[in-house]
Each structure stands twice: as C-alpha cells, then as structure tokens.
Motif scaffolding. Structure first.
Motif, PDB file in Angstrom:
ATOM      1  N   VAL A  13      -0.497   7.077  -6.739  1.00 24.26           N
ATOM      2  CA  VAL A  13      -0.136   6.265  -7.900  1.00 24.26           C
ATOM      3  C   VAL A  13       1.342   6.477  -8.228  1.00 24.26           C
ATOM      4  CG1 VAL A  13      -0.489   5.940 -10.387  1.00 24.26           C
ATOM      5  CG2 VAL A  13      -2.461   6.113  -8.851  1.00 24.26           C
ATOM      6  N   ALA A  14       1.806   7.714  -8.182  1.00 27.50           N
ATOM      7  CA  ALA A  14       3.218   7.999  -8.452  1.00 27.50           C
ATOM      8  C   ALA A  14       4.123   7.279  -7.450  1.00 27.50           C
ATOM      9  CB  ALA A  14       3.472   9.502  -8.411  1.00 27.50           C
ATOM     10  N   ALA A  15       3.730   7.246  -6.184  1.00 26.31           N
ATOM     11  CA  ALA A  15       4.515   6.531  -5.175  1.00 26.31           C
ATOM     12  C   ALA A  15       4.581   5.042  -5.492  1.00 26.31           C
ATOM     13  CB  ALA A  15       3.923   6.758  -3.786  1.00 26.31           C
ATOM     14  N   ALA A  16       3.456   4.482  -5.917  1.00 25.20           N
ATOM     15  CA  ALA A  16       3.427   3.062  -6.264  1.00 25.20           C
ATOM     16  C   ALA A  16       4.321   2.776  -7.469  1.00 25.20           C
ATOM     17  CB  ALA A  16       1.987   2.617  -6.540  1.00 25.20           C
ATOM     18  N   VAL A  17       4.201   3.598  -8.495  1.00 24.20           N
ATOM     19  CA  VAL A  17       4.999   3.408  -9.707  1.00 24.20           C
ATOM     20  C   VAL A  17       6.486   3.534  -9.387  1.00 24.20           C
ATOM     21  CG1 VAL A  17       5.576   4.401 -11.965  1.00 24.20           C
ATOM     22  CG2 VAL A  17       3.184   4.113 -11.296  1.00 24.20           C
ATOM     23  N   SER A  18       6.842   4.544  -8.593  1.00 24.84           N
ATOM     24  CA  SER A  18       8.260   4.753  -8.292  1.00 24.84           C
ATOM     25  C   SER A  18       8.821   3.667  -7.384  1.00 24.84           C
ATOM     26  CB  SER A  18       8.485   6.135  -7.677  1.00 24.84           C
ATOM     27  OG  SER A  18       7.897   6.216  -6.398  1.00 24.84           O
ATOM     28  N   SER A  19       7.953   2.867  -6.783  1.00 22.44           N
ATOM     29  CA  SER A  19       8.387   1.733  -5.966  1.00 22.44           C
ATOM     30  C   SER A  19       8.367   0.422  -6.743  1.00 22.44           C
ATOM     31  CB  SER A  19       7.503   1.620  -4.719  1.00 22.44           C
ATOM     32  OG  SER A  19       7.688   2.750  -3.901  1.00 22.44           O
ATOM     33  N   GLY A  20       8.022   0.495  -8.010  1.00 28.46           N
ATOM     34  CA  GLY A  20       8.063  -0.689  -8.857  1.00 28.46           C
ATOM     35  C   GLY A  20       6.756  -1.428  -9.038  1.00 28.46           C
ATOM     36  N   ALA A  21       5.649  -0.866  -8.580  1.00 28.77           N
ATOM     37  CA  ALA A  21       4.352  -1.527  -8.760  1.00 28.77           C
ATOM     38  C   ALA A  21       4.044  -1.676 -10.244  1.00 28.77           C
ATOM     39  CB  ALA A  21       3.244  -0.733  -8.080  1.00 28.77           C
ATOM     40  N   GLU A  22       3.528  -2.842 -10.590  1.00 24.11           N
ATOM     41  CA  GLU A  22       3.193  -3.095 -11.993  1.00 24.11           C
ATOM     42  C   GLU A  22       1.704  -2.990 -12.266  1.00 24.11           C
ATOM     43  OE1 GLU A  22       5.025  -6.679 -13.365  1.00 24.11           O
ATOM     44  OE2 GLU A  22       7.000  -6.036 -12.654  1.00 24.11           O
ATOM     45  N   ALA A  40      -4.996   8.404 -13.779  1.00 20.32           N
ATOM     46  CA  ALA A  40      -3.743   7.860 -13.245  1.00 20.32           C
ATOM     47  C   ALA A  40      -3.920   6.404 -12.829  1.00 20.32           C
ATOM     48  CB  ALA A  40      -3.257   8.705 -12.073  1.00 20.32           C
ATOM     49  N   VAL A  41      -5.045   6.104 -12.170  1.00 19.04           N
ATOM     50  CA  VAL A  41      -5.324   4.721 -11.768  1.00 19.04           C
ATOM     51  C   VAL A  41      -5.517   3.855 -12.995  1.00 19.04           C
ATOM     52  CG1 VAL A  41      -6.968   3.202 -10.583  1.00 19.04           C
ATOM     53  CG2 VAL A  41      -6.300   5.384  -9.536  1.00 19.04           C
ATOM     54  N   THR A  84       0.828  -1.202   0.000  1.00 26.60           N
ATOM     55  CA  THR A  84       0.000   0.000   0.000  1.00 26.60           C
ATOM     56  C   THR A  84       0.862   1.252   0.000  1.00 26.60           C
ATOM     57  OG1 THR A  84      -0.170  -0.075   2.413  1.00 26.60           O
ATOM     58  CG2 THR A  84      -1.958  -1.097   1.155  1.00 26.60           C
ATOM     59  N   TYR A  85       0.301   2.301  -0.591  1.00 24.53           N
ATOM     60  CA  TYR A  85       0.975   3.588  -0.697  1.00 24.53           C
ATOM     61  C   TYR A  85      -0.056   4.664  -0.412  1.00 24.53           C
ATOM     62  CZ  TYR A  85       3.942   0.475  -3.367  1.00 24.53           C
ATOM     63  OH  TYR A  85       4.705  -0.594  -3.755  1.00 24.53           O
ATOM     64  N   ALA A  86       0.287   5.600   0.450  1.00 22.94           N
ATOM     65  CA  ALA A  86      -0.633   6.688   0.792  1.00 22.94           C
ATOM     66  C   ALA A  86       0.004   8.019   0.415  1.00 22.94           C
ATOM     67  CB  ALA A  86      -0.956   6.661   2.279  1.00 22.94           C
ATOM     68  N   ALA A  87      -0.838   8.987   0.110  1.00 25.47           N
ATOM     69  CA  ALA A  87      -0.347  10.311  -0.260  1.00 25.47           C
ATOM     70  C   ALA A  87      -1.456  11.332  -0.047  1.00 25.47           C
ATOM     71  CB  ALA A  87       0.121  10.327  -1.712  1.00 25.47           C
ATOM     72  N   LYS A  90       1.864  20.243  -8.973  1.00 28.92           N
ATOM     73  CA  LYS A  90       0.510  20.075  -8.447  1.00 28.92           C
ATOM     74  C   LYS A  90       0.022  18.684  -8.800  1.00 28.92           C
ATOM     75  CE  LYS A  90      -0.626  24.961  -8.531  1.00 28.92           C
ATOM     76  NZ  LYS A  90       0.214  25.196  -7.418  1.00 28.92           N
ATOM     77  N   LEU A  91      -0.352  17.905  -7.769  1.00 23.75           N
ATOM     78  CA  LEU A  91      -0.893  16.564  -7.954  1.00 23.75           C
ATOM     79  C   LEU A  91      -2.093  16.385  -7.049  1.00 23.75           C
ATOM     80  CD1 LEU A  91       2.402  14.444  -7.748  1.00 23.75           C
ATOM     81  CD2 LEU A  91       1.128  14.993  -9.823  1.00 23.75           C
ATOM     82  N   THR A  92      -3.076  15.674  -7.538  1.00 29.22           N
ATOM     83  CA  THR A  92      -4.144  15.271  -6.635  1.00 29.22           C
ATOM     84  C   THR A  92      -3.568  14.193  -5.720  1.00 29.22           C
ATOM     85  OG1 THR A  92      -4.962  13.444  -8.002  1.00 29.22           O
ATOM     86  CG2 THR A  92      -5.874  15.661  -8.455  1.00 29.22           C
ATOM     87  N   ALA A  93      -4.247  13.928  -4.642  1.00 30.45           N
ATOM     88  CA  ALA A  93      -3.776  12.906  -3.711  1.00 30.45           C
ATOM     89  C   ALA A  93      -3.674  11.547  -4.395  1.00 30.45           C
ATOM     90  CB  ALA A  93      -4.708  12.832  -2.502  1.00 30.45           C
ATOM     91  N   LEU A  94      -4.647  11.228  -5.234  1.00 32.53           N
ATOM     92  CA  LEU A  94      -4.626   9.936  -5.909  1.00 32.53           C
ATOM     93  C   LEU A  94      -3.491   9.866  -6.927  1.00 32.53           C
ATOM     94  CD1 LEU A  94      -5.921   7.208  -5.876  1.00 32.53           C
ATOM     95  CD2 LEU A  94      -7.738   8.080  -7.344  1.00 32.53           C
TER      96      LEU A  94
END
Length: 110
Positions: free
Chosen positions: A57-66, A87-88, A37-40, A49-53
């Motif tokens: 998603v960016a945190a997940a992608v940068s951690s290698g989520a596929e 993004a989702v 899980t990733y929270a933001a 400027k990014l929405t929370a979602l």
C-alpha cells in the motif's frame, strides 16, 4: 476458489513471487484504480516494521495511487492482519483483499 479474474490472479502471483524471492513471512500485491500493480514483502528493520500488505500500500501511495481495486497477501497466517486491512481500507473501503497460501490457493476474501 478457481474462478478468479485474471487480474486478481496476477496480484496473487506477484505476491507469491515476492515472498519466494525474499524468503519473508509474507508477500503482498495491490492493484490501484488505474490498473497498476505494486508488490512488496514484510519489512523487518530495527527502525521500521511493516507487514507486506502495508508495504505494498505504501508503494502504491508513494507512486500516486488514489485508490485500490484489490489486494492479495500470501501468508501462512490464518487471517489477514488487522493493521494490513486498515492500510487497504484507508485507501478504499470496499477493495477486495485475498488471503492465499504459499501455493497461491485463495483461502479467504475479505
């Protein structure tokens, strides 16, 4: 909606906690296909400027989520922002997206 899977409830709780901790307009969390899980929260800098979602998603992608299994956004808004949904959907076309209010009550599943 009270019959949420415990893992779905977890990402709603993470989103609520992130929002409350920072005092931002939105909090979000995602669960990837490995169960991580990733929270933001909303990012509102002069140069970014990014929405929370989007941020989650960016945190997940940068951690290698596929891919993503589910996402949650806690917001006072009456709908999930289109850019957030995009993004989702860029990661997984059929991931569930929960929109919850500040109390954590699910208002909509997209």
């Amino acid at each position: 909606m009270t019959d949420l899977d415990p893992e779905d409830q977890k990402i709603i709780t993470l989103a609520r906690s992130a929002r409350a901790r920072t005092g931002t307009p939105e909090g979000a969390a995602v669960r990837d296909t490995d169960g991580r899980t990733y929270a933001a929260t909303t990012v509102a800098l002069p140069s970014l400027k990014l929405t929370a979602l989007q941020a989650a998603v960016a945190a997940a992608v940068s951690s290698g989520a596929e891919g993503l299994e589910a996402a949650a956004v806690v917001t006072a808004s009456g709908a999930v922002d289109e850019d957030s949904l995009a993004a989702v959907r860029d990661m997984t076309a059929d991931a569930r997206v929960f929109r919850a209010d500040a109390s954590g009550a699910v208002q909509e599943t997209v």
